[in-house]
Design an enzyme around this catalytic site. Structure first.
Site, mmCIF file in Angstrom:
data_model
loop_
_atom_site.group_PDB
_atom_site.id
_atom_site.type_symbol
_atom_site.label_atom_id
_atom_site.label_comp_id
_atom_site.label_asym_id
_atom_site.label_seq_id
_atom_site.Cartn_x
_atom_site.Cartn_y
_atom_site.Cartn_z
ATOM 1 N N CYS A 157 -48.675 -44.514 34.690
ATOM 2 C CA CYS A 157 -50.364 -44.538 34.985
ATOM 3 C C CYS A 157 -50.295 -42.939 35.719
ATOM 4 O O CYS A 157 -49.570 -42.274 36.586
ATOM 5 C CB CYS A 157 -50.836 -45.193 36.506
ATOM 6 S SG CYS A 157 -51.558 -46.778 35.276
ATOM 7 N N CYS B 98 -58.458 -34.416 30.319
ATOM 8 C CA CYS B 98 -59.374 -35.107 31.351
ATOM 9 C C CYS B 98 -60.534 -34.267 31.813
ATOM 10 O O CYS B 98 -59.866 -33.420 32.878
ATOM 11 C CB CYS B 98 -59.035 -35.531 32.148
ATOM 12 S SG CYS B 98 -59.925 -37.271 33.044
ATOM 13 N N CYS C 20 -51.804 -48.410 26.141
ATOM 14 C CA CYS C 20 -51.936 -48.046 26.765
ATOM 15 C C CYS C 20 -53.324 -46.663 26.216
ATOM 16 O O CYS C 20 -51.926 -46.204 26.286
ATOM 17 C CB CYS C 20 -51.752 -47.015 28.305
ATOM 18 S SG CYS C 20 -52.442 -46.604 29.255
ATOM 19 N N CYS D 238 -58.744 -34.825 39.657
ATOM 20 C CA CYS D 238 -58.551 -35.658 40.321
ATOM 21 C C CYS D 238 -57.089 -35.127 41.107
ATOM 22 O O CYS D 238 -56.560 -34.690 39.720
ATOM 23 C CB CYS D 238 -58.401 -37.355 40.591
ATOM 24 S SG CYS D 238 -59.082 -38.364 39.511
ATOM 25 N N GLU E 198 -51.178 -38.611 24.498
ATOM 26 C CA GLU E 198 -49.877 -39.893 24.427
ATOM 27 C C GLU E 198 -50.797 -41.173 24.373
ATOM 28 O O GLU E 198 -51.866 -41.056 25.143
ATOM 29 C CB GLU E 198 -48.965 -39.186 26.018
ATOM 30 C CG GLU E 198 -49.023 -38.002 26.210
ATOM 31 C CD GLU E 198 -48.015 -37.742 26.799
ATOM 32 O OE1 GLU E 198 -46.851 -36.616 26.819
ATOM 33 O OE2 GLU E 198 -48.555 -37.865 27.980
ATOM 34 N N CYS F 262 -53.806 -36.785 39.818
ATOM 35 C CA CYS F 262 -53.357 -37.143 38.362
ATOM 36 C C CYS F 262 -52.968 -36.326 37.908
ATOM 37 O O CYS F 262 -53.309 -34.953 37.712
ATOM 38 C CB CYS F 262 -54.369 -37.609 37.893
ATOM 39 S SG CYS F 262 -54.455 -38.249 36.191
#
Ligand code: SAH
Length: 355
Positions: free
Chosen positions: A338, A118, A111, A122, A98, A125
């Site tokens: 974010c 990932c 972005c 975290c 994305e 997230c």
């Protein structure tokens, strides 16, 4: 099998053309066709001779990302928010990423993602929910910018590496992408308009500092307390706050201020004592602080603090000598803010089907 010419850096493109018996500048011409005009076929490269175009076509193809979901039609904007669009882009191997396009007064920012998924994990997230699938190649990162420019019909002014993934875990891919993005023969976006955001990998930050790459650096600090940071951000176990700050100080000696991002999560890190700790921690590190009110996600339990709490926290930080801004995160309604990139439809659908 034909080789993908798009994988080549500028120097590799030049070498490939030398190997075909041409002058080096032919490599510059092909590079420009690919990155500035979006050519997907050598036949359109009319400043090359017909024979050269034919011998290129025999050996190479030009393939990049494509708009996923909407097939060949080239319509990729899935939903539209106020100046924000999220795109799902497909790579050749059925993986997709994305990217987010943010239109503001005079800025048009892309972005980009640098990994599929990932590895950081975290806890707050949404990208972590995907796990890590693979690193993106340099050309796949740069192609996000090119493709978004193409479908929006605009020239982007800024690029931020704040999408999926950890840029410093894909150092070579990111460095290669930066070359394409900033080269006058490539996408020609200024280095100072390019920001790399890291979870704070000390070795990678040092390597970046030693390299000739000059982009803006942002560090996702998020917690001023080491224990709490480790609890919420597993990567912090190997990267201590004091070591991160040491590198940030080295950046500031070079007159480049690091930006620290602080995601504010309700009742987790939004107390007065957290603000005071943050001031104490950064007292001798010339830097800028971006407060990012938490973007909620249907699959995560965390909440955004109230406006009053955010204002109080901001007010305390303003008493320090740092520049502090509350970052308006846009696109939450389409899960484009974010920490919300997770191929959400896919994650939400699979979690629904498993219930
Ligand atoms: N891995 C890099 C790049 C990702 S940038 C990094 O950690 O910096 C993503 C940014 O969004 C990071 O600052 C991260 O801390 C923040 N973030 C993650 N989840 C969020 C959420 N739900 N709301 C607001 N910000 C979030």
């Amino acid at each position: 099998m034909k080789e993908n010419f798009k994988k080549y850096s500028l120097n590799e493109a030049r070498s490939a053309m030398l190997a075909l018996g041409c002058d080096r500048y032919r490599g510059d011409q092909v590079f420009k066709w690919i990155w500035q005009k979006g050519a997907l076929d050598f036949s359109v490269m009319t400043n090359l001779s017909r024979e050269l175009r034919e011998s290129l076509s025999e050996r190479y193809l030009v393939a990049g990302l494509s708009m996923a979901g909407a097939g060949q039609q080239g319509v990729g904007a899935r939903q539209e928010g106020a100046g924000v669009r999220k795109y799902l882009l497909g790579a050749g191997d059925n993986e997709d990423v994305e990217s987010v396009y943010i239109r503001e007064a005079r800025r048009r920012t892309v972005c980009v993602s640098c990994q599929v998924g990932c590895p950081l994990g975290c806890r707050f997230c949404a990208t972590a929910l995907l796990g890590f699938r693979r690193n993106l190649h340099a050309y796949e990162i740069a192609d996000q910018v090119r493709l978004i420019q193409q479908v929006t019909g605009t020239k982007c002014t800024n690029v931020v590496f704040m999408g999926m993934g950890e840029p410093l875990f894909n150092f070579n891919g990111v460095v290669g992408a930066l070359e394409i993005i900033t080269s006058p023969l490539g996408l020609s976006i200024g280095r100072r308009h390019t920001t790399l955001s890291t979870v704070g990998l000390v070795e990678g930050m040092e390597a970046l500092l030693r390299s000739s790459i000059r982009v803006k650096l942002a560090v996702s600090l998020n917690f001023a307390d080491e224990e709490q940071r480790r609890e919420f951000m597993p990567a912090a176990r190997h990267n201590r706050l004091q070591d991160i700050l040491k590198v940030a100080r080295a950046y500031s000696l070079r007159k480049e201020r690091v930006t620290f991002e602080y995601v504010m999560i309700r009742h987790v890190n939004d107390h007065v004592r957290d603000a005071r700790r943050l001031i104490e921690l950064l007292k001798d590190v010339p830097s800028k602080i971006n407060l990012i009110p938490y973007n909620e996600h249907p699959l995560l339990p965390y909440k955004r603090p109230t406006d009053a709490v955010i204002e109080r926290f901001h007010g305390i930080l303003l008493q320090s000598n740092h520049t502090v801004v509350i970052r308006k995160s846009r696109g939450q309604e389409i899960l484009a803010g974010c920490g919300q990139l997770s191929g959400a439809d896919r994650v939400l659908t699979s979690s629904k089907t498993s219930v």
